[in-house]
Design an enzyme around this catalytic site. Structure first.
Site, PDB file in Angstrom:
ATOM      1  N   GLU A  75       1.523  -6.836   2.952  1.00  0.00           N
ATOM      2  CA  GLU A  75       0.377  -7.707   2.702  1.00  0.00           C
ATOM      3  C   GLU A  75       0.276  -8.018   1.222  1.00  0.00           C
ATOM      4  O   GLU A  75       0.349  -7.123   0.380  1.00  0.00           O
ATOM      5  CB  GLU A  75      -0.903  -7.011   3.175  1.00  0.00           C
ATOM      6  CG  GLU A  75      -2.141  -7.877   3.082  1.00  0.00           C
ATOM      7  CD  GLU A  75      -3.367  -7.181   3.655  1.00  0.00           C
ATOM      8  OE1 GLU A  75      -4.474  -7.663   3.375  1.00  0.00           O
ATOM      9  OE2 GLU A  75      -3.213  -6.170   4.348  1.00  0.00           O
ATOM     10  N   CYS A  76       0.113  -9.312   0.906  1.00  0.00           N
ATOM     11  CA  CYS A  76       0.143  -9.720  -0.507  1.00  0.00           C
ATOM     12  C   CYS A  76      -1.199 -10.230  -1.006  1.00  0.00           C
ATOM     13  O   CYS A  76      -1.309 -10.629  -2.153  1.00  0.00           O
ATOM     14  CB  CYS A  76       1.203 -10.800  -0.724  1.00  0.00           C
ATOM     15  SG  CYS A  76       0.801 -12.384   0.038  1.00  0.00           S
ATOM     16  N   THR A  77      -2.253 -10.196  -0.180  1.00  0.00           N
ATOM     17  CA  THR A  77      -3.529 -10.820  -0.553  1.00  0.00           C
ATOM     18  C   THR A  77      -4.047 -10.328  -1.901  1.00  0.00           C
ATOM     19  O   THR A  77      -4.498 -11.107  -2.742  1.00  0.00           O
ATOM     20  CB  THR A  77      -4.585 -10.544   0.528  1.00  0.00           C
ATOM     21  OG1 THR A  77      -4.093 -10.989   1.781  1.00  0.00           O
ATOM     22  CG2 THR A  77      -5.877 -11.256   0.210  1.00  0.00           C
ATOM     23  N   HIS A  79      -2.411  -9.059  -4.341  1.00  0.00           N
ATOM     24  CA  HIS A  79      -1.523  -9.323  -5.467  1.00  0.00           C
ATOM     25  C   HIS A  79      -1.549 -10.797  -5.859  1.00  0.00           C
ATOM     26  O   HIS A  79      -1.233 -11.141  -6.985  1.00  0.00           O
ATOM     27  CB  HIS A  79      -0.075  -8.962  -5.100  1.00  0.00           C
ATOM     28  CG  HIS A  79       0.124  -7.523  -4.762  1.00  0.00           C
ATOM     29  ND1 HIS A  79       0.010  -6.527  -5.698  1.00  0.00           N
ATOM     30  CD2 HIS A  79       0.423  -6.912  -3.587  1.00  0.00           C
ATOM     31  CE1 HIS A  79       0.250  -5.356  -5.121  1.00  0.00           C
ATOM     32  NE2 HIS A  79       0.501  -5.567  -3.850  1.00  0.00           N
ATOM     33  N   SER A  80      -1.914 -11.661  -4.914  1.00  0.00           N
ATOM     34  CA  SER A  80      -1.705 -13.096  -5.087  1.00  0.00           C
ATOM     35  C   SER A  80      -2.721 -13.723  -6.018  1.00  0.00           C
ATOM     36  O   SER A  80      -3.915 -13.410  -5.975  1.00  0.00           O
ATOM     37  CB  SER A  80      -1.779 -13.791  -3.721  1.00  0.00           C
ATOM     38  OG  SER A  80      -1.693 -15.183  -3.877  1.00  0.00           O
TER      39      SER A  80
END
Length: 323
Positions: A75-77, A79-80
């Site tokens: 999951e990249c939420t 980091h984005s």
């Protein structure tokens, strides 16, 4: 033929690239039911599990699955940059650390970790890399733009391509595998006329949208089609030309297409099948489940298929050369 296990599999866009290179998915896991339904529809021979990875026993699953590659897109939420001013969620970030028990249990030759580049600024990024290295893997930390591999989208992502046999892989090693031209956003636009546009200038149209459009018209001139860009940090006036790759597809409706009829500008949003083309998945990949919003999210959460195809092509080349 390489077999792979796909963690945080999404709708299978990354897997589509791997399959295009000749690999086979044997197990896929995602916590979102629309993602796992989509994956199963596209790859019916794979076992597909709808669950957070922390609720599963990788050692039990390893008794039935022996992958050559562990493919992961944590999951990249949090980091984005697309998350804007929202506070980070450390639990979301730590899904990346959660891949280590799977690596230990399944002992694949190869590990691939895909995420946004800002993951490198995460405090535990070095811990993750060191954990992988401590298992005996060479870690190739790559920064790849999907547009360099034939996707009509400028999507820049971090890829850790890790080999237990010590192979070193660079960005240039992968880029040379695609000899085609850069594809533009124009190539994804549906030309059948099945999607209805409405006049740009209406009483209900947001002022910010009109300002984006007017900046584009001032630059391009009347009669030239273009894309309005919503959301995210924007330093290009809120619009883009159709003659360059589409900017990064996100999990929200982000792109409005402006076209012209008799010198009158019309606007509609890009549709899921157009976004799917921007992800480079090809006509063989389908999004048969969920709402329109779900399908946009599946694209925004995905991995551009041509990038994963190039990576798997390289892994297969290395194996065929006996390295």
């Amino acid at each position: 033929m390489l077999k792979f296990v796909d963690l945080f599999c999404g709708g299978g866009l990354g897997a589509r690239g791997a399959v295009s290179a000749g690999a086979t998915p044997i197990l896929a896991v995602d916590a979102w039911d629309q993602a796992t339904k989509t994956y199963k529809s596209n790859f019916p021979s794979a076992e597909v599990i709808c669950s957070p990875i922390e609720d599963l026993s990788p050692s039990d699953l390893a008794k039935h699955h022996n992958p050559d590659v562990l493919l992961t897109s944590p999951e990249c939420t949090s980091h984005s940059i697309a998350r804007g001013a929202k506070p980070s969620c450390e639990r979301s970030r730590e899904t990346a650390i959660g891949i280590v028990p799977w690596l230990e249990a399944m002992q694949p030759r190869w590990l691939i970790v895909e995420n946004v580049n800002r993951m490198r600024k995460w405090g535990r990024h070095s811990e993750l890399v060191n954990d992988i290295r401590s298992k005996g893997y060479e870690v190739n930390d790559l920064y790849l733009n999907a547009a360099d591999f034939g996707a009509p989208q400028a999507r820049k992502r971090m890829f850790l391509v890790c080999d237990r046999n010590g192979s070193k892989i660079s960005e240039e090693d992968l880029k040379v595998l695609y000899a085609g031209k850069i594809k533009s956003a124009r190539s994804i636009v549906d030309k059948t006329g099945k999607y209805q546009s409405r006049p740009l200038y209406t009483e209900k149209r947001a002022t910010a949208t009109l300002l984006r459009a007017e900046r584009a018209i001032a630059e391009l001139g009347r009669g030239k089609n273009f894309i309005i860009v919503y959301y995210g940090s924007d330093y290009a006036g809120g619009w883009q030309s159709l003659d360059v790759p589409l900017r990064t597809v996100t999990t929200l409706d982000r792109f409005g297409l402006v076209t012209w009829q008799n010198d009158i500008p019309y606007l509609r949003m890009l549709q899921p099948d157009e976004l799917l083309r921007a992800m480079g998945a090809g006509s063989e990949h389908q999004l048969p489940h969920g709402s329109r919003r779900d399908k946009v999210k599946l694209c925004g959460n995905g991995v551009c298929s041509p990038v994963m195809k190039a990576i798997f092509n390289k892994l297969i080349e290395i194996e065929n050369n006996g390295q």
